[in-house]
Structure formats: C-alpha cells, structure tokens
Design a protein around this motif. Structure first.
Motif, PDB file in Angstrom:
ATOM      1  N   LEU A  66     -11.952  -5.754   7.595  1.00  0.00           N
ATOM      2  CA  LEU A  66     -11.481  -4.437   7.200  1.00  0.00           C
ATOM      3  C   LEU A  66     -10.455  -4.602   6.091  1.00  0.00           C
ATOM      4  CD1 LEU A  66     -11.014  -2.673  10.669  1.00  0.00           C
ATOM      5  CD2 LEU A  66     -12.788  -2.222   8.971  1.00  0.00           C
ATOM      6  N   GLY A  67     -10.489  -3.725   5.098  1.00  0.00           N
ATOM      7  CA  GLY A  67      -9.560  -3.811   3.981  1.00  0.00           C
ATOM      8  C   GLY A  67      -8.603  -2.643   3.950  1.00  0.00           C
ATOM      9  N   ASN A  68      -7.861  -2.527   2.848  1.00  0.00           N
ATOM     10  CA  ASN A  68      -6.830  -1.496   2.714  1.00  0.00           C
ATOM     11  C   ASN A  68      -7.418  -0.133   2.350  1.00  0.00           C
ATOM     12  OD1 ASN A  68      -3.897  -1.008   2.761  1.00  0.00           O
ATOM     13  ND2 ASN A  68      -4.115  -0.558   0.584  1.00  0.00           N
ATOM     14  N   GLN A  69      -8.712  -0.086   2.069  1.00  0.00           N
ATOM     15  CA  GLN A  69      -9.394   1.179   1.800  1.00  0.00           C
ATOM     16  C   GLN A  69     -10.372   1.476   2.931  1.00  0.00           C
ATOM     17  OE1 GLN A  69      -8.468   3.222  -0.645  1.00  0.00           O
ATOM     18  NE2 GLN A  69      -6.931   1.682  -1.193  1.00  0.00           N
ATOM     19  N   PRO A  70     -10.502   2.747   3.337  1.00  0.00           N
ATOM     20  CA  PRO A  70     -11.361   3.088   4.466  1.00  0.00           C
ATOM     21  C   PRO A  70     -12.827   2.710   4.238  1.00  0.00           C
ATOM     22  CG  PRO A  70      -9.895   4.921   3.918  1.00  0.00           C
ATOM     23  CD  PRO A  70      -9.778   3.923   2.812  1.00  0.00           C
ATOM     24  N   THR A  71     -13.452   2.238   5.313  1.00  0.00           N
ATOM     25  CA  THR A  71     -14.873   1.884   5.307  1.00  0.00           C
ATOM     26  C   THR A  71     -15.610   2.789   6.283  1.00  0.00           C
ATOM     27  OG1 THR A  71     -14.410  -0.439   4.787  1.00  0.00           O
ATOM     28  CG2 THR A  71     -16.552   0.059   5.773  1.00  0.00           C
ATOM     29  N   LEU A  72     -16.679   3.422   5.837  1.00  0.00           N
ATOM     30  CA  LEU A  72     -17.470   4.285   6.715  1.00  0.00           C
ATOM     31  C   LEU A  72     -18.299   3.422   7.656  1.00  0.00           C
ATOM     32  CD1 LEU A  72     -18.525   7.104   7.513  1.00  0.00           C
ATOM     33  CD2 LEU A  72     -20.249   6.867   5.699  1.00  0.00           C
ATOM     34  N   LEU A  73     -18.154   3.666   8.974  1.00  0.00           N
ATOM     35  CA  LEU A  73     -18.857   2.868   9.977  1.00  0.00           C
ATOM     36  C   LEU A  73     -20.049   3.595  10.573  1.00  0.00           C
ATOM     37  CD1 LEU A  73     -15.822   1.330  11.900  1.00  0.00           C
ATOM     38  CD2 LEU A  73     -17.060   0.392   9.944  1.00  0.00           C
ATOM     39  N   SER A  74     -19.876   4.888  10.872  1.00  0.00           N
ATOM     40  CA  SER A  74     -20.972   5.631  11.496  1.00  0.00           C
ATOM     41  C   SER A  74     -20.734   7.126  11.351  1.00  0.00           C
ATOM     42  CB  SER A  74     -21.087   5.267  12.986  1.00  0.00           C
ATOM     43  OG  SER A  74     -19.883   5.574  13.665  1.00  0.00           O
ATOM     44  N   ALA A  85     -12.765   3.231   9.115  1.00  0.00           N
ATOM     45  CA  ALA A  85     -11.730   2.316   9.599  1.00  0.00           C
ATOM     46  C   ALA A  85     -11.151   1.527   8.438  1.00  0.00           C
ATOM     47  CB  ALA A  85     -12.296   1.365  10.654  1.00  0.00           C
ATOM     48  N   MET A  86      -9.895   1.075   8.602  1.00  0.00           N
ATOM     49  CA  MET A  86      -9.228   0.250   7.595  1.00  0.00           C
ATOM     50  C   MET A  86      -8.073  -0.507   8.235  1.00  0.00           C
ATOM     51  SD  MET A  86      -6.553   2.584   5.500  1.00  0.00           S
ATOM     52  CE  MET A  86      -5.591   1.076   5.345  1.00  0.00           C
ATOM     53  N   MET A  87      -7.595  -1.545   7.532  1.00  0.00           N
ATOM     54  CA  MET A  87      -6.436  -2.311   7.982  1.00  0.00           C
ATOM     55  C   MET A  87      -5.390  -2.316   6.874  1.00  0.00           C
ATOM     56  SD  MET A  87      -6.190  -6.167   9.574  1.00  0.00           S
ATOM     57  CE  MET A  87      -6.613  -7.004   8.040  1.00  0.00           C
ATOM     58  N   LEU A  88      -4.154  -2.002   7.220  1.00  0.00           N
ATOM     59  CA  LEU A  88      -3.096  -1.862   6.221  1.00  0.00           C
ATOM     60  C   LEU A  88      -2.806  -3.159   5.479  1.00  0.00           C
ATOM     61  CD1 LEU A  88      -0.733  -0.049   5.074  1.00  0.00           C
ATOM     62  CD2 LEU A  88       0.693  -1.165   6.787  1.00  0.00           C
ATOM     63  N   ASP A  89      -2.729  -3.061   4.162  1.00  0.00           N
ATOM     64  CA  ASP A  89      -2.228  -4.126   3.291  1.00  0.00           C
ATOM     65  C   ASP A  89      -1.000  -3.553   2.600  1.00  0.00           C
ATOM     66  OD1 ASP A  89      -1.649  -5.759   1.035  1.00  0.00           O
ATOM     67  OD2 ASP A  89      -3.695  -6.528   1.023  1.00  0.00           O
ATOM     68  N   ALA A  90       0.204  -3.938   3.065  1.00  0.00           N
ATOM     69  CA  ALA A  90       1.441  -3.345   2.564  1.00  0.00           C
ATOM     70  C   ALA A  90       1.629  -3.608   1.074  1.00  0.00           C
ATOM     71  CB  ALA A  90       2.636  -3.868   3.350  1.00  0.00           C
ATOM     72  N   ASN A  91       1.285  -4.817   0.632  1.00  0.00           N
ATOM     73  CA  ASN A  91       1.475  -5.173  -0.778  1.00  0.00           C
ATOM     74  C   ASN A  91       0.611  -4.305  -1.687  1.00  0.00           C
ATOM     75  OD1 ASN A  91       1.710  -6.615  -3.274  1.00  0.00           O
ATOM     76  ND2 ASN A  91       2.348  -8.406  -2.107  1.00  0.00           N
ATOM     77  N   GLU A  92      -0.657  -4.162  -1.318  1.00  0.00           N
ATOM     78  CA  GLU A  92      -1.565  -3.347  -2.132  1.00  0.00           C
ATOM     79  C   GLU A  92      -1.161  -1.872  -2.112  1.00  0.00           C
ATOM     80  OE1 GLU A  92      -6.258  -1.981  -2.126  1.00  0.00           O
ATOM     81  OE2 GLU A  92      -5.719  -3.942  -1.302  1.00  0.00           O
ATOM     82  N   THR A  93      -0.712  -1.393  -0.935  1.00  0.00           N
ATOM     83  CA  THR A  93      -0.284   0.001  -0.822  1.00  0.00           C
ATOM     84  C   THR A  93       0.918   0.269  -1.720  1.00  0.00           C
ATOM     85  OG1 THR A  93      -1.098   0.140   1.451  1.00  0.00           O
ATOM     86  CG2 THR A  93       0.525   1.786   0.779  1.00  0.00           C
ATOM     87  N   PHE A  94       1.872  -0.654  -1.739  1.00  0.00           N
ATOM     88  CA  PHE A  94       3.060  -0.529  -2.583  1.00  0.00           C
ATOM     89  C   PHE A  94       2.657  -0.504  -4.060  1.00  0.00           C
ATOM     90  CE2 PHE A  94       7.791  -2.014  -2.548  1.00  0.00           C
ATOM     91  CZ  PHE A  94       8.130  -0.908  -3.321  1.00  0.00           C
TER      92      PHE A  94
END
Length: 358
Positions: free
Chosen positions: A65-73, A82-91
């Motif tokens: 999972l990346g910092n941008q949402p992925t469509l699962l279903s 779903a997505m997983m936070l990447d603080a550096n990329e978000t900043f």
C-alpha cells in the motif's frame, strides 16, 4: 441504554478513527468497518498510520500500500480504497500545494533540514497523519475515511499536532532563524546572533545553516500552513468525525482503552462507540448431570469457560459505563486469525448485525 448501533454511528460519520492498544484486533476492526460501510453503498477509504502490513493482509492486498489510495473492490454502488501514510511524501505534497514557484519547492524538499524534520522530528508524523486525513476528507471520491491509528498512547497526538505547528510558527526561535533570510543575509555561517551561536555549539553549525536555508526558502508559506492547521483542527473535532475505541477484556488493553477515552474527554470529544473484541463465547452451563458424569472433562472445561466469560464481563463493565450511552459491540474470540478477505467479510457481517446493547 443506547438506541443507536455501531453501523448507525458509522453511517452518519465522514471520518472514523479507530484507537486501541496492540493485539486487540484494532486493524481488522478498522478494515471490517470500512468493508461493512462499502457494502452499505458508501465510498470508503481506510488508511493506516502503522507501517506494519496488518491492514494490507486483512484486506487481502498482495502488494504494498502506498501514500495514495488504491481501489480494492466495489459493491452495491460502494467502493473500498486503502492506503498507508508516508509522512515525508505528504509533507512534500503539502509544500507543493502552497507554492507555485517550482524552484522554491525544490529548495525546500531537497534541503537536509526538511528531510530530517519530515521524517523524524517529534510531532511531524502526527501532523502529517492529520493532514492526510483532512486531504482525504475533502476528496470528492470518498464519503467516509476510516483511520487505523498506531497501537501506542501517542495515537491521538495528532489532535494536538495542528496547534503545535501554529505555536512553532509563532515561536521566537523560528523568527530568530528566519531573521537572517528576511534581512537578505547570506547563509554561510551560524554566527548570526548570540542565540543562534549557542544553538550551533549544541547541534553543529551545518545543521543551523541548513535550518536557516530551509526557513529562507519557506518564507511566505507560513500563513498558508497556519490557516490549513486551523482547518485540520476543525475536521478533527467536527460532529461528523467519530472516535471508536477497540479493546479486549485483558487488563492491559482495558487500561489503554480507558486512557484513550479519558484523552478524548480532555478534548471534549465523546467516544462514539466501543468494540470489545476476542471475548470468550458464552456456551452456557448444562444442567444435565448425567452428561456431566459421562463426560467430566468436557463438563469441567465448559464450567471454566463459563467462569472466564463471567469474569470478562465483570472486567469490562467499568469501560462500558465510561462510554455510555454510546453503543458497545461485543465480538467473540474467533478460532482463527482474520488474515484474509473471507475472514474479514465474516467480521464485517458481525459488525453489521450488531444490535444496541446495554
């Protein structure tokens, strides 16, 4: 006694934050809530701040999972992302949003001080979590944002994070470091003022030089960050943002859940719902004395389970009372881990079928 269910709370929410200690099934509860709401026809994105793969595993995601949402279903007009936070990329994305000058953006995101604070400075991770939540909340693709917070007492620190950013921008040290940039001085040494010289002796002149260069590039963007922080705070305390506490009947988990409930109360936020997970099933005690004589070991085991179930109900009673009149959902211990989509689907069914309970 509440007359509202967990699904009703979820349905009227635009943001759901799931809090709890490690090992209580908080991640799977977050994913199951998101799945249940998707089945109800809503467009849901579930995001984890915890870098572990538990959310991806529970959702049946084989890749990362990346910092941008992925469509699962999708189902019944609803969607699950779903997505997983990447603080550096978000900043970095936030910086790009406040400057139309590509050269300014490049100076900031390539600065060593920026790279350090965006990944390790205390409070930055929490602020970026709040920022990502705000971004998703305002994304027209989604009706609901479900946040799986990390299993730590710092999980609710993002409630304070926007205010800490504003206080930092107003701090005398920030203004001292920014003064050389505003005065047009060359950033070639740390010997600018007595306070900066003192800081340089502690952390090193190169660190201070990097900081001054960062603030020089950052100049003119602080008002935008300040206004955004205020908007994020409004979202975190909005009536449509709901906080769900997840616990088991273990003492440590109950203590952590009580901590989260008390922490929310200090912010004048009510716990929207409580999920008590992994309870011993209530098999009942047979009154068949003949069966007990014929199968004494099974009868003894059944009695032990009944006593354990009664003990758990007694242990969770104070926590249930603490969140009243918010809904409480009791989930029995499953014979297997929720490690695939089929198991998650069964858990979503349980959450959808939950009734108002005392």
């Amino acid at each position: 006694m509440t007359t509202e269910t967990l699904m009703q709370v979820s349905s009227r929410s635009s943001v759901l934050l799931c809090c709890g200690s490690g090992g209580v099934g908080k991640t799977t509860a977050s994913a199951a809530l998101a799945l249940a709401q998707m089945r109800a026809g809503r467009r849901v994105v579930v995001v984890t701040i915890d870098p572990a793969r538990r959310l991806a595993d529970a959702l049946g995601v084989t890749g990362e999972l990346g910092n941008q949402p992925t469509l699962l279903s999708s189902e019944n007009g609803g969607e699950l992302w779903a997505m997983m936070l990447d603080a550096n990329e978000t900043f970095a994305n936030l910086v790009q949003g406040y400057s139309s000058d590509s050269a300014q953006v490049e100076r900031i995101i390539t600065n060593r001080f920026f790279r350090n604070i965006s990944s390790s400075l205390g409070g930055t991770q929490e602020y970026m979590a709040a920022e990502k939540l705000f971004e998703l909340h305002n994304d027209p693709r989604f009706d609901l944002v479900v946040v799986d917070t990390p299993p730590t007492r710092k999980a609710l620190n993002f409630l304070d994070a926007p205010g800490r950013l504003v206080r930092f921008l107003d701090h005398r040290l920030y203004r001292v470091l920014l003064a050389p940039a505003r005065g047009g001085l060359r950033v070639v040494a740390a010997a600018v003022t007595p306070i900066v010289r003192t800081i340089a002796r502690v952390v090193g002149a190169s660190v201070v030089d990097d900081a001054i260069a960062f603030f020089q590039a950052f100049e003119g963007m602080d008002e935008g960050f300040r206004a955004r922080a205020q908007q994020v705070t409004k979202t975190l305390t909005s009536p449509t943002t709901s906080y769900v506490v997840v616990s088991s009947a273990e003492k440590e988990a109950l203590d952590e859940a009580q901590f989260f409930i008390n922490r929310l109360k200090t912010e004048n936020i009510a716990t929207a719902a409580l999920i008590i997970n992994r309870l011993t099933p209530d098999f009942g005690v047979s009154s068949d004395t003949q069966a007990a004589k014929s199968f004494p070991a099974l009868a003894e085991n059944a009695n032990r389970l009944a006593q354990r179930a009664a003990s758990e109900r007694l242990a969770i009673a104070p926590l249930v009372a603490a969140v009243s009149p918010s809904p409480v959902v009791y989930l029995s211990l499953l014979p297997h881990d929720v490690a695939d989509h089929q198991a998650l689907s069964l858990l979503a069914d349980q959450l959808s079928a939950s009734k108002p309970q005392r």
